[in-house]
Structures are given as structure tokens and as C-alpha cells.
Write an enzyme that holds these catalytic residues in place. Structure first.
Site, PDB file in Angstrom:
ATOM      1  N   HIS A 126      49.629  59.831 -18.862  1.00 48.83           N
ATOM      2  CA  HIS A 126      48.778  59.798 -20.092  1.00 48.83           C
ATOM      3  C   HIS A 126      49.471  59.975 -21.126  1.00 48.83           C
ATOM      4  O   HIS A 126      48.804  59.852 -22.417  1.00 48.83           O
ATOM      5  CB  HIS A 126      47.492  60.802 -19.730  1.00 48.83           C
ATOM      6  N   ASP A 163      46.954  55.300  -9.730  1.00 51.21           N
ATOM      7  CA  ASP A 163      46.006  56.549 -10.275  1.00 51.21           C
ATOM      8  C   ASP A 163      44.569  56.084 -10.592  1.00 51.21           C
ATOM      9  O   ASP A 163      44.366  54.940 -10.988  1.00 51.21           O
ATOM     10  CB  ASP A 163      46.575  57.158 -11.349  1.00 51.21           C
ATOM     11  N   HIS A 165      42.849  56.951 -12.817  1.00 52.53           N
ATOM     12  CA  HIS A 165      42.555  56.793 -14.503  1.00 52.53           C
ATOM     13  C   HIS A 165      43.730  55.939 -15.004  1.00 52.53           C
ATOM     14  O   HIS A 165      44.881  55.704 -14.326  1.00 52.53           O
ATOM     15  CB  HIS A 165      42.939  58.349 -15.027  1.00 52.53           C
ATOM     16  N   ASP A 244      43.916  60.168  -6.811  1.00 56.10           N
ATOM     17  CA  ASP A 244      42.718  60.752  -7.218  1.00 56.10           C
ATOM     18  C   ASP A 244      41.460  59.729  -6.863  1.00 56.10           C
ATOM     19  O   ASP A 244      40.510  59.784  -7.411  1.00 56.10           O
ATOM     20  CB  ASP A 244      42.433  61.456  -8.590  1.00 56.10           C
TER      21      ASP A 244
END
Ligand SMILES: [Zn+2]
Length: 307
Positions: A126, A163, A165, A244
Site C-alpha cells: 500500500h 493479497d 487488498h 488475508d
């Protein structure tokens, strides 16, 4: 096939408060499962070097580095945003996490191994060129990709991000760079909600809806990622390995299990063997259910090692 396991003691010292899911216990959970499964006996353990500023500056701005240094606390905590918090060890950990990929790439290019897993935190995907976000400070994978392109003069490097995200920072750094192809899927709509829809040619983003299970993920990897990867013919593959999207992970609402992580990893290994001499460096990103994280990393590293 030799697989390296790269970490650094400082990565355990960065912590953002007892309540925070991105905790040092994540590395303990991974280590415990690797020991319990006997994987530590065949993984090649290495300690990460600390990244140099000039390594970070290939992907981050000098102003951002100065900003982090100015904010780093001597004691206690400093919030960069409500989720992304520095303690007195954060910078040291972030420099080591960013160095791990360089350690991995150099060892692989020396022929000492074909694949590596970097068990590092803080995570990175991120973090954009000038902003910390979502538990991330330096974009560890981007630092390694930029280093590899420059030092080893490669012309095609692929990034795979599984991931849950969106790796918004990695996208921001490499969008439009014709030497890089990024393939990702992510739950959408969901944090960080910066899905760009830019139709940048070197970004293959596949948003998936909440409740998608492993078979839906395998299908998109098979139909969307793999043809693009084979067409691109990467000379090195880097992986943002977040766990995740596991069905036991309460951070998100996807339904992957260990077998799905093993399957995706085997597909990446196959492409790497066809075009990249098997060269893969994988970075820990998310994964917050500690038991599921440990088991999933075992599945991932076993597949990296073709076991
Ligand atoms: Zn994540």
C-alpha cells in the site's frame, strides 16, 4: 529447487499497539508452522540486509524519506494515519524489510537459490512513492523490482499480488512502466478503495466481489493472469503474498484456503520455469488470522520449492 527464507530481527520490534492486527506475532505464527512442518530444515535461512537510501530512492521521493525520519518517535507511538503507526523501531524494521528483497535477488542471481520468501514486516504494497498507508511504509517489493531492473539490466519483470487488498502503492509506482507487468485480484469495493480504472496497459487488475471462493479465484488466475504472464515472458517474478483472502481471516470476506495458495504458487512457479529460469521472490504482505497465516505460508513455500 532451493528456496530461501529471509527475515530480520528488527521486523519483530516494530509494533503499533496491542490492539493492532499487523503484529509481531504474525512472524512467530509463520515461524512456528515452518518449524512444526519440518520446512525450516530445508529452507535456506538468510538475514536481510538493511536497504540503503539510494535503494529506497528508486521508488520513493526524498521528501517522503525525510518526512518519515522527522516523524519517527524516540519512544511511544506516532500515527501517520489511524492504522499506520510508528514506534521507535519502525524505521529500522522498514529498512530491513525493504532490504530483504535485495538480499533475495542477489542470492538468486548468484545461483544460490531459485526462489525466496521474505518473512518481513512492515508490509509494503500500500506504500506509494510518497505516502504510507494501510500498515505499509516502504514498498518492499517495488524496491526489489527497481533494484533488479537496474542492477541486472532485465527488460521484463512480472509482479503477482494475491493479497485480498489492492496493491495500490505498487500500481502507482509502476503504472506505465513497460518493463513491468502487474497481475492482481482483490476484494472490491474494499480498502484502499483507490481502484484506478485507468486502463493502464501494464496493470491487470481483477476486482472480485465479497464471498468469492477459491474456485472463483483459480478461474480468474487461469483465464486472466496466466495468458498475460506467458505472453509477457517475464525474466523474474515478484510476489506480493498476502494471506488475508483466507476464509478464516476476518479482515476480509473471501474464501481461499491453503490448497488455493499452493495452487496459485504452483502456477507462478510454472511460468517462472518457462521464462524466468525459475526466479521468484515473494514478500509477506497481509494475513491476520494467525493459525491460517502460518498454515498458508507453509503451503506457499512448499509450492515455491516444488514439494
Ligand atoms: Zn491485505
Amino acid at each position: 529447487m532451493k528456496t530461501l527464507y529471509i527475515t530480520h530481527p528488527a521486523c519483530r520490534l516494530h509494533e503499533m499497539g496491542d490492539w493492532h492486527p499487523e503484529s509481531p506475532g504474525r512472524l512467530d505464527a509463520i515461524n512456528d508452522q515452518l518449524v512444526a512442518n519440518g520446512a525450516m530444515q530445508w529452507l535456506g535461512a538468510m538475514t536481510a540486509i538493511t536497504a540503503a537510501d539510494h535503494d529506497l530512492l528508486r521508488v520513493h521521493s526524498p521528501e517522503y524519506l525525510a518526512h518519515l525520519r522527522a516523524r519517527a518517535p524516540q519512544c511511544g507511538y506516532v500515527e501517520l494515519d489511524p492504522d499506520t503507526i510508528m514506534n521507535c523501531h519502525t524505521l529500522e524494521a522498514a529498512y530491513a524489510a525493504a532490504g530483504a528483497g535485495i538480499t533475495a535477488v542477489d542470492a538468486i542471481m548468484r545461483g544460490e537459490a531459485q526462489t525466496a520468501f521474505c518473512a518481513v514486516r512492515p508490509p509494503g504494497h500500500h506504500a506509494s512513492s510518497d505516502q504510507a498507508l494501510g500498515f505499509c511504509f516502504f514498498n518492499n517489493l517495488a524496491v526489489a523490482v527497481a533494484y533488479t531492473l537496474e542492477k541486472y539490466k532485465l527488460s521484463r519483470v512480472a509482479i503477482v499480488d494475491f493479497d485480498v487488498h489492492h496493491g495500490n502503492g505498487t500500481e502507482e509506482i509502476f503504472a506505465g512502466n513497460h518493463k513491468v507487468l502487474m497481475c492482481s485480484f482483490y476484494q472490491h469495493p474494499f480498502f484502499p478503495n483507490v481502484h484506478t480504472q485507468k486502463h493502464v496497459k501494464n496493470m491487470l487488475n481483477v476486482p472480485v466481489s465479497a464471498q468469492s471462493d477459491g474456485s472463483a479465484i483459480r478461474r480468474l488466475v487461469d483465464e486472466r493472469w496466466l495468458p498475460r504472464l506467458r505472453e509477457f515472458r517475464p525474466e523474474f517474478i515478484f510476489v506480493s503474498a498476502g494471506f488475508d483472502a483466507h476464509r478464516e481471516d476476518e479482515m476480509a470476506q473471501l474464501g481461499m484456503v491453503e490448497d488455493d495458495y499452493a495452487w496459485i504458487t504452483r502456477q507462478i512457479v510454472e511460468v517462472a520455469e518457462e521464462t524466468a529460469k525459475g526466479r521468484i521472490v515473494s514478500f509477506l504482505e497481509g494475513g491476520y488470522s494467525l493459525p491460517a497465516l502460518g498454515r498458508s505460508v507453509v503451503a506457499h513455500v512448499r509450492a515455491l520449492a516444488k514439494l
